[in-house]
Design a protein around this motif. Structure first.
Motif, PDB file in Angstrom:
ATOM      1  N   THR A   1       9.812  11.331  10.978  1.00 46.90           N
ATOM      2  CA  THR A   1       9.668  12.148  12.180  1.00 46.90           C
ATOM      3  C   THR A   1       8.368  12.949  12.145  1.00 46.90           C
ATOM      4  OG1 THR A   1      10.882  13.940  11.129  1.00 46.90           O
ATOM      5  CG2 THR A   1      12.160  12.402  12.482  1.00 46.90           C
ATOM      6  N   HIS A   2       7.604  12.783  11.084  1.00 46.34           N
ATOM      7  CA  HIS A   2       6.336  13.500  10.950  1.00 46.34           C
ATOM      8  C   HIS A   2       5.364  12.606  10.192  1.00 46.34           C
ATOM      9  CE1 HIS A   2       7.074  14.161   6.669  1.00 46.34           C
ATOM     10  NE2 HIS A   2       8.322  14.274   7.029  1.00 46.34           N
ATOM     11  N   PRO A   3       4.068  12.901  10.270  1.00 49.83           N
ATOM     12  CA  PRO A   3       3.108  11.952   9.694  1.00 49.83           C
ATOM     13  C   PRO A   3       2.594  12.279   8.292  1.00 49.83           C
ATOM     14  CG  PRO A   3       1.967  13.425  11.199  1.00 49.83           C
ATOM     15  CD  PRO A   3       3.397  13.880  11.153  1.00 49.83           C
ATOM     16  N   TRP A   4       3.250  13.170   7.551  1.00 52.84           N
ATOM     17  CA  TRP A   4       2.708  13.552   6.246  1.00 52.84           C
ATOM     18  C   TRP A   4       3.610  13.171   5.098  1.00 52.84           C
ATOM     19  CZ3 TRP A   4       2.694  17.347  10.262  1.00 52.84           C
ATOM     20  CH2 TRP A   4       1.454  17.448  10.908  1.00 52.84           C
TER      21      TRP A   4
ATOM     22  N   TYR B   1      -5.984  14.664   3.638  1.00 50.79           N
ATOM     23  CA  TYR B   1      -6.128  16.044   4.098  1.00 50.79           C
ATOM     24  C   TYR B   1      -6.175  16.108   5.614  1.00 50.79           C
ATOM     25  CZ  TYR B   1      -6.994  20.983   3.288  1.00 50.79           C
ATOM     26  OH  TYR B   1      -6.868  22.349   3.265  1.00 50.79           O
ATOM     27  N   THR B   2      -7.300  16.519   6.194  1.00 48.51           N
ATOM     28  CA  THR B   2      -7.380  16.597   7.653  1.00 48.51           C
ATOM     29  C   THR B   2      -8.117  15.408   8.270  1.00 48.51           C
ATOM     30  OG1 THR B   2      -9.382  17.923   7.451  1.00 48.51           O
ATOM     31  CG2 THR B   2      -7.299  19.116   7.771  1.00 48.51           C
ATOM     32  N   SER B   3      -8.274  14.353   7.481  1.00 49.15           N
ATOM     33  CA  SER B   3      -8.968  13.162   7.987  1.00 49.15           C
ATOM     34  C   SER B   3      -8.336  12.606   9.241  1.00 49.15           C
ATOM     35  CB  SER B   3      -8.936  12.065   6.923  1.00 49.15           C
ATOM     36  OG  SER B   3     -10.204  11.803   6.443  1.00 49.15           O
ATOM     37  N   PHE B   4      -7.015  12.749   9.351  1.00 47.90           N
ATOM     38  CA  PHE B   4      -6.327  12.191  10.501  1.00 47.90           C
ATOM     39  C   PHE B   4      -6.859  12.776  11.807  1.00 47.90           C
ATOM     40  CE2 PHE B   4      -3.768  15.904  11.515  1.00 47.90           C
ATOM     41  CZ  PHE B   4      -3.661  16.580  10.310  1.00 47.90           C
ATOM     42  N   ALA B   5      -7.299  14.023  11.730  1.00 45.29           N
ATOM     43  CA  ALA B   5      -7.774  14.687  12.948  1.00 45.29           C
ATOM     44  C   ALA B   5      -9.103  14.093  13.409  1.00 45.29           C
ATOM     45  CB  ALA B   5      -7.910  16.187  12.730  1.00 45.29           C
TER      46      ALA B   5
ATOM     47  N   PRO C   1      -0.638   2.524  15.731  1.00 46.16           N
ATOM     48  CA  PRO C   1      -0.592   3.000  14.347  1.00 46.16           C
ATOM     49  C   PRO C   1      -1.823   3.861  14.078  1.00 46.16           C
ATOM     50  CG  PRO C   1      -1.259   0.679  14.426  1.00 46.16           C
ATOM     51  CD  PRO C   1      -1.147   1.164  15.838  1.00 46.16           C
ATOM     52  N   SER C   2      -1.611   5.053  13.598  1.00 44.20           N
ATOM     53  CA  SER C   2      -2.722   5.967  13.312  1.00 44.20           C
ATOM     54  C   SER C   2      -2.774   6.217  11.817  1.00 44.20           C
ATOM     55  CB  SER C   2      -2.521   7.282  14.061  1.00 44.20           C
ATOM     56  OG  SER C   2      -2.586   7.057  15.454  1.00 44.20           O
ATOM     57  N   GLY C   3      -3.975   6.455  11.305  1.00 41.65           N
ATOM     58  CA  GLY C   3      -4.123   6.483   9.858  1.00 41.65           C
ATOM     59  C   GLY C   3      -4.797   7.705   9.279  1.00 41.65           C
TER      60      GLY C   3
ATOM     61  N   GLY D   1       0.836  -1.185   0.000  1.00 39.46           N
ATOM     62  CA  GLY D   1       0.000   0.000   0.000  1.00 39.46           C
ATOM     63  C   GLY D   1       0.874   1.239   0.000  1.00 39.46           C
ATOM     64  N   PRO D   2       0.263   2.410  -0.092  1.00 34.04           N
ATOM     65  CA  PRO D   2       1.046   3.643  -0.095  1.00 34.04           C
ATOM     66  C   PRO D   2       1.728   3.872   1.255  1.00 34.04           C
ATOM     67  CG  PRO D   2      -1.313   4.115  -0.092  1.00 34.04           C
ATOM     68  CD  PRO D   2      -1.178   2.644  -0.228  1.00 34.04           C
ATOM     69  N   THR D   3       2.805   4.653   1.195  1.00 38.08           N
ATOM     70  CA  THR D   3       3.619   4.882   2.388  1.00 38.08           C
ATOM     71  C   THR D   3       3.047   5.938   3.310  1.00 38.08           C
ATOM     72  OG1 THR D   3       5.462   4.616   0.876  1.00 38.08           O
ATOM     73  CG2 THR D   3       5.985   5.239   3.123  1.00 38.08           C
ATOM     74  N   ASN D   4       2.209   6.787   2.795  1.00 34.91           N
ATOM     75  CA  ASN D   4       1.884   8.008   3.521  1.00 34.91           C
ATOM     76  C   ASN D   4       0.565   7.933   4.279  1.00 34.91           C
ATOM     77  OD1 ASN D   4       0.415   7.698   1.208  1.00 34.91           O
ATOM     78  ND2 ASN D   4       0.133   9.881   0.895  1.00 34.91           N
ATOM     79  N   THR D   5       0.060   6.730   4.484  1.00 36.46           N
ATOM     80  CA  THR D   5      -1.286   6.611   5.041  1.00 36.46           C
ATOM     81  C   THR D   5      -1.289   6.443   6.548  1.00 36.46           C
ATOM     82  OG1 THR D   5      -2.112   5.626   3.017  1.00 36.46           O
ATOM     83  CG2 THR D   5      -3.353   5.190   4.998  1.00 36.46           C
ATOM     84  N   ARG D   6      -0.537   5.448   7.026  1.00 32.93           N
ATOM     85  CA  ARG D   6      -0.562   5.155   8.454  1.00 32.93           C
ATOM     86  C   ARG D   6       0.842   5.287   9.016  1.00 32.93           C
ATOM     87  NH1 ARG D   6      -5.137   2.532  10.075  1.00 32.93           N
ATOM     88  NH2 ARG D   6      -4.120   1.562  11.840  1.00 32.93           N
TER      89      ARG D   6
END
Lengths: 555, 314
Positions: free
Chosen positions: A360-363, A460-464, A453-455, A311-316
């Motif tokens: 070091t960051h989630p984006w 966009y701002t779905s993580f919030a 693990p957070s996703g 899967g993509p790297t930037n999701t979780r």
């Protein structure tokens, strides 16, 4: 005892030493035979490339042009893949409900196949029309016009109309039935079906995250809503035909699927496992064809024997959560010290097999929040960590991390963190809890430190909305559920503008607050992996790690 | 005999009532919450509360117990929190695989225990007896989970002789059902076969030392006739009793075996229900198992009493 048996026994008596020798020889022979029985592995092609390409761009299109149906992309349709009778995929756990609004993440494998969504985001971050043929956001970002494909039908044969989409949105917006989907409806002012194909949604303010709802609204025939614990009626490529809890879910191809001639398998079976080792053994022996969410601990051992889809790297992202309401993490210098003390590269290498990599960051790189400078923030620096602890007046200390016992990666990561903080003078106990005990404590914030693990960091701002640690209200890590005001303002600002420059500025505020207050410490990407036998073709892993099996076939 | 039967039947009800109380309290005393376990740690608080309300978890425990017991005596064991299916339906689904596995393990245990027990009893100093002794010691010492994993690894994966997981009803495909049953049956029966072997050999040695056996030998009967025709038949009475109890143990859920071999039986159902705090399934399943165990025990005692009058008057 008879004389006969006594005489027979005398003839066959052996000494104890001789008997032991014979038994030991037998056992050794058996062990050697078993160990050498396996033939040497045949040369295998290189495993599937890991997702080192640019991560998916978030759906922030300002006044996005109307998107056309996929037919426009190909000028020469490729030869249709071979049709197969059955494909079986293994998954852990069970589908506990047919209501996507309240289902846990692992159930997404099922919903994508049976219910379908209006728009899907692929692993490159590109929106792919599904049930919606096209969508058009107004130039000011406050209105969305959605056009459904012609002739859509549920598995029962009933037509799927725009009015049904309106009802689904209404259901999602209801606090009683919306569940996790409700967050995507909060910006909606009103909506209405103009005709059977067209729906218009109006927002309270410019909505850059409009695609979040379209990609998470699974369509279900309203006539079955009352009984979503035991039945469903969707419009996806597969129709539910049989469900045996704890054992399997059998699906058959939807004869009126909009994407015909897909799916290429007549039957799709989800084999449910309670034990991940048993699931992997089943894949190795060929009893199943692929595994949804392959357990990472087996990846290193099997990466040459099986094939893998990533899967993509930037999701979780794996992140450490720190409780700011109680010692020792009520002091942000201690939180920042932990941020500098943790060796993320070691975690990525030793626990996650370098699948995804440290961060070091989630984006991801295409998210408005991303800044290449962030890659250098909180690099491993034990001396800086010690200095921060000294400034906080806590050069030594002790804490307890709670982890979920059934997650092997959590154990591995916790062990590395334990060793890392030991180097800066701190002790950390690890309390391993079964899911029944871990979940309530995690929800209530009843811990000092935990990992999770957070996703949805690609949406966009779905993580919030999707992760309690990033919520702007009801956040269990902050007093009164309120994270720092700057963070909340940044999220709200990002959610109310479609201007890329303003979005960037808003997310910069979010990121800087996160880096400063450090209540969440990102560690490494968690990439969804699908393991499969070499004969499986056509597995698609969409954004958020969701699988699409309509193209799957077997060679 | 009638009085004995009535007395045993009268004892059944208080035993089951006590069991129901213990079962209910046990699962509710374990820390944890079904709502958060089902929804995940990032679920909105209002969603969690709504689910708790819907599942009836806000009611006081005595009220929950009374409601549950009231329905249970009418055959309604409740509805699973996780799957939404009636517990009785889940049990009916899981019972055939468990029965199949239990019977398979039982048959295998008997096939091993009877000849091994005879060998051990008839020639205690023989090579065969020593092998039986070492074999039973090894079987009793090896943890079930370790044996199961070894079988999966070597027999299933390395050698590829047998499948490592799955279930097919015997009547649907006997050959495949047996192939899928072999490894889990071996895993489950290893310990029990060892116990039964020793049980039988002890009982057989006792029987072989009786006066009637001396008489049989004095009459000139062949050894085989003495052992199998006379001693074994008497030694089998307590053996069958032990066998009945072991079957109850199998039925109770070979949790570890079912987890390793992905066998969709009652054991796995129970394990999953405990982990997810699906109270209703745990309560219903345990009550079902306990009731079955008590009934099997009762039948065994009644049969035993019918065979041996001394028991009735004890």
């Amino acid at each position: 005892m008879t004389r006969e048996s006594f005489e027979a026994g005398k003839r066959t008596i052996v000494s104890r030493r001789e008997a032991l020798k014979r038994v030991a020889a037998l056992v050794s022979f058996t062990a050697v035979a078993a160990c050498t029985a396996a033939p040497p592995p045949a040369p295998t092609p290189a495993p599937a490339a890991r997702p080192t390409q640019a991560p998916a761009p978030p759906p922030t299109a300002a006044a996005a042009p109307a998107t056309a149906a996929p037919a426009a992309r190909a000028t020469q349709p490729p030869a249709a893949p071979k049709r197969v009778a059955n494909v079986t995929f293994g998954m852990l756990g069970d589908v506990t409900t047919f209501d996507p609004n309240i289902a846990a993440t692992p159930n997404q494998a099922f919903f994508y196949q049976v219910n379908d969504v209006l728009v899907a985001i692929d692993d490159q971050g590109k929106p792919q029309p599904r049930l919606a043929e096209k969508y058009q956001l107004s130039p000011d970002g406050t209105s969305l016009t959605l056009t459904l494909r012609q002739g859509l039908k549920y598995h029962s044969g009933a037509p799927l109309k725009a009015g049904d989409v309106a009802k689904m949105i209404e259901r999602a917006a209801d606090a009683k039935t919306g569940g996790g989907t409700r967050g995507y409806t909060l910006s909606i002012k009103d909506f209405a079906a103009k005709d059977d194909q067209t729906l218009v949604i109006n927002y309270q303010q410019p909505n850059p995250a409009y695609l979040n709802l379209l990609t998470n609204l699974y369509m279900i025939n309203p006539t079955v809503w009352e009984d979503l614990k035991t039945r469903t009626d969707g419009a996806g490529p597969w129709k539910l035909v049989e469900r045996i809890p704890g054992d399997r879910i059998v699906m058959e191809r939807h004869p009126s699927f909009w994407g015909a001639p897909k799916p290429y398998a007549d039957r799709l079976t989800a084999k449910l496992f309670g034990d991940e080792d048993a699931m992997v053994a089943a894949l190795e022996s060929g009893s199943i064809d692929l595994i949804y969410w392959f357990p990472l601990k087996h990846y290193g051992r099997l990466k040459d024997k099986l094939q893998f889809f990533f899967g993509p790297t930037n999701t979780r992202v794996w992140e450490v959560r720190l409780q700011t309401q109680r010692p020792p993490f009520n002091d942000k210098r201690v939180r920042q010290a932990f941020g500098y003390a943790i060796d993320r590269e070691s975690i990525a290498r030793n626990v996650l097999f370098d699948v995804g990599g440290a961060t070091t960051h989630p984006w991801g790189k295409n998210h408005p929040a991303y800044d290449p400078a962030y890659d250098q923030r909180y690099k491993l620096d034990a001396n800086r960590a010690k200095a921060l602890l000294a400034a906080a007046g806590k050069p030594t200390g002790k804490t307890t991390m709670i982890i979920e016992a059934t997650n092997p990666e959590a154990r591995g990561i916790a062990t590395i963190i334990q060793a890392d903080v030991k180097k800066i003078g701190w002790d950390m106990d690890i309390e391993s809890l079964d899911p029944g005990r871990f979940s309530p404590r995690a929800v209530a914030g009843d811990f000092e430190i935990t990992i999770n693990p957070s996703g949805q960091f690609d949406l966009y701002t779905s993580f919030a909305a999707a992760n309690s640690a990033f919520r702007i209200a009801g956040n269990p890590l902050w007093a009164n559920g309120q994270p720092p005001a700057a963070y909340v303002e940044g999220i709200k600002a990002a959610e109310s503008t479609i201007d890329p420059a303003k979005q960037k500025a808003a997310f910069k505020q979010v990121a800087e607050t996160l880096f400063d207050e450090m209540w969440s410490i990102p560690l490494a990407w968690q990439v969804t992996i699908y393991g499969a036998t070499k004969k499986v073709k056509g597995v698609k892993v969409m954004a958020v790690g969701r699988p699409l099996f309509e193209d799957v076939t077997l060679e | 005999m009638t009085r004995y039967v009535l007395m045993r039947l009268a004892l059944l009800l208080p035993v089951l009532l006590l069991a129901s109380v213990l079962i209910f309290l046990l699962i509710h005393l374990i820390p944890g919450d079904p709502a958060t376990t089902m929804l995940g740690i990032d679920a909105p608080p209002e969603q969690i509360e709504a689910l708790r309300e819907r599942l009836g978890l806000r009611r006081p425990l005595p009220v929950q117990y009374t409601l549950w017991l009231g329905r249970a005596v009418q055959g309604d064991l409740g509805t699973s929190f996780s799957s939404g299916l009636p517990v009785s339906r889940l049990l009916l689904q899981k019972l055939p695989p468990t029965l199949q596995l239990s019977l398979g393990a039982l048959v295998l245990s008997v096939l091993i225990a009877v000849p091994a027990g005879i060998v051990a009893a008839v020639g205690p100093a023989s090579t065969g007896a020593r092998l039986v002794l070492y074999g039973t010691s090894l079987s009793m010492a090896i943890p079930t989970f370790w044996l199961g994993i070894l079988l999966v690894l070597f027999v299933g994966l390395r050698l590829g002789w047998l499948p490592t997981s799955g279930y097919v009803p015997f009547l649907e495909d006997p050959a495949q059902a047996l192939r899928l049953l072999i490894l889990p049956a071996i895993t489950l029966s290893a310990y029990v076969a060892a116990v039964l072997t020793r049980f039988l050999s002890t009982a057989l040695v006792d029987a072989l030392n009786q006066d009637y056996i001396r008489t049989a030998r004095a009459k000139g009967l062949r050894a085989r006739a003495v052992v199998v025709g006379h001693a074994l038949r008497n030694a089998l009475i307590p053996f069958v009793t032990a066998l009945g109890l072991q079957f109850g143990t199998f039925m109770g859920g070979a949790v570890i075996t079912e987890a390793i071999f992905d066998y969709p039986g009652i054991g796995r159902l129970l394990l999953q229900a405990v982990l997810t705090r699906d109270y209703v399934v745990v309560q219903g399943t345990l009550l079902f198992v306990v009731t079955g165990f008590v009934i099997v025990n009762l039948i065994t005692d009644l049969v035993y009493a019918a065979l041996d009058p001394r028991i009735r008057y004890a």
